[in-house]
Design a protein around this motif. Structure first.
Motif, PDB file in Angstrom:
ATOM      1  N   ALA A 292      25.885  38.955  31.923  1.00  0.00           N
ATOM      2  CA  ALA A 292      25.931  39.475  33.287  1.00  0.00           C
ATOM      3  C   ALA A 292      25.133  40.762  33.400  1.00  0.00           C
ATOM      4  CB  ALA A 292      27.381  39.700  33.716  1.00  0.00           C
TER       5      ALA A 292
ATOM      6  N   TYR B 203      31.707  38.972  36.967  1.00  0.00           N
ATOM      7  CA  TYR B 203      30.954  40.223  37.059  1.00  0.00           C
ATOM      8  C   TYR B 203      29.818  40.126  38.072  1.00  0.00           C
ATOM      9  CZ  TYR B 203      33.209  43.108  33.547  1.00  0.00           C
ATOM     10  OH  TYR B 203      34.112  43.886  32.863  1.00  0.00           O
TER      11      TYR B 203
ATOM     12  N   SER C 226      29.874  39.057  29.243  1.00  0.00           N
ATOM     13  CA  SER C 226      29.674  40.320  29.946  1.00  0.00           C
ATOM     14  C   SER C 226      28.262  40.850  29.735  1.00  0.00           C
ATOM     15  CB  SER C 226      30.692  41.363  29.472  1.00  0.00           C
ATOM     16  OG  SER C 226      32.008  40.965  29.795  1.00  0.00           O
TER      17      SER C 226
ATOM     18  N   PRO D 153      33.304  35.341  32.506  1.00  0.00           N
ATOM     19  CA  PRO D 153      32.935  36.739  32.743  1.00  0.00           C
ATOM     20  C   PRO D 153      31.612  36.876  33.475  1.00  0.00           C
ATOM     21  CG  PRO D 153      32.694  36.175  30.417  1.00  0.00           C
ATOM     22  CD  PRO D 153      33.409  35.045  31.065  1.00  0.00           C
TER      23      PRO D 153
ATOM     24  N   SER E 229      31.435  40.325  41.532  1.00  0.00           N
ATOM     25  CA  SER E 229      31.908  41.672  41.848  1.00  0.00           C
ATOM     26  C   SER E 229      30.744  42.631  42.061  1.00  0.00           C
ATOM     27  CB  SER E 229      32.827  42.195  40.734  1.00  0.00           C
ATOM     28  OG  SER E 229      32.116  42.346  39.517  1.00  0.00           O
TER      29      SER E 229
END
Length: 261
Positions: A204, A46, A201, A42, A49
């Protein structure tokens, strides 16, 4: 940014705290992710992206079928492939406009230090104490912020060690290297698959905040998650003046292997 980038990152740009200026900082950033497993998946997806401009993914392991229960960056079709290469393939599919480096080899102290010196931020996504301490030593030496996450069974934790601040603790202040005891691993004790997604997450998110210079980081705070009861606990972490890494003493670094959860 060109029109395509403005469209790709539009939802970030709409955030007053981030805006175009913050997104441009992300695009100019260079980060190192150590570990391409459950936490690294993740984190990498992330950050890619979100438009982190240059991402180095370090992991010398290969994709195995038992990884796929939680390591969502990899696929069945990439079984046997080096995780660093598989991870970069997944990130490139999400965002072909950023620069990606797959580093599929063991890192000794010198190589790790040379690498950390070139980046703006490091994310520790490993599950090996020796590796964690070596990463921490390099981050302290070069005053690089370190976003640290861990997950085992139903228990997760995340914090930030930002030695750019004089009174900030380092990883060794919280977990001194004693050389004793046996490290628990997911292979021996298991791990709840969404747990690594939650912690990764959050790693990130902390990295993006630090790189963009927004919000309050977890520096000096350790968050602990009991995913079975879904309860969070926050613990203050203080610098240890007697720390062997950032205090009065020094420790040497040896060869490390990037092992992931």
């Amino acid at each position: 940014m060109n029109d395509a980038a403005l469209l790709r990152y539009a939802r970030h740009i709409l955030l007053d705290e981030l805006g175009i200026e913050g997104q441009e900082k992300l695009l100019a950033a260079r980060v190192l992710i150590v570990g391409a497993g459950g936490l690294g998946s993740p984190v990498a997806l992330y950050l890619a992206s979100a438009g982190i401009g240059h991402i180095i993914l370090a992991d010398d392991d290969t994709v195995e079928i038992s990884n796929l229960q939680r390591q969502i960056m990899h696929t069945t079709s990439r079984l046997g492939q080096l995780k660093a290469e598989s991870g970069c393939e997944a990130m490139h599919a999400l965002n072909p406009d950023i620069t990606l480096e797959a580093l599929a080899k063991r890192l000794d102290a010198q190589a790790l230090g040379d690498l950390v010196a070139t980046v703006d931020l490091v994310l520790d996504c490993t599950d090996n104490f020796d590796t964690r301490h070596a990463i921490n030593q390099a981050c302290v030496a070069f005053s690089k912020p370190l976003v640290s996450g861990a997950a085992i069974r139903f228990d997760g934790q995340i914090t930030v060690f930002d030695r750019r601040q004089e009174d900030a603790p380092c990883y060794s202040c919280l977990f001194p290297a004693t050389g004793e005891g046996e490290m628990l691993t997911c292979a021996s004790t298991g791990v709840f698959s969404p747990l690594v997604g939650i912690i990764g997450s959050m790693q990130a998110a902390e990295a993006i905040k630090l790189l963009a210079g927004i919000g309050r980081s977890l520096n000096g705070r350790l968050l602990l998650l009991d995913a079975l009861d879904m309860q969070w606990h926050s613990v203050r972490v203080h610098r240890d003046p007697a720390c062997q890494v950032c205090g009065h003493g020094k420790t040497s670094q040896g060869k490390i292997q990037t092992q992931t959860d």
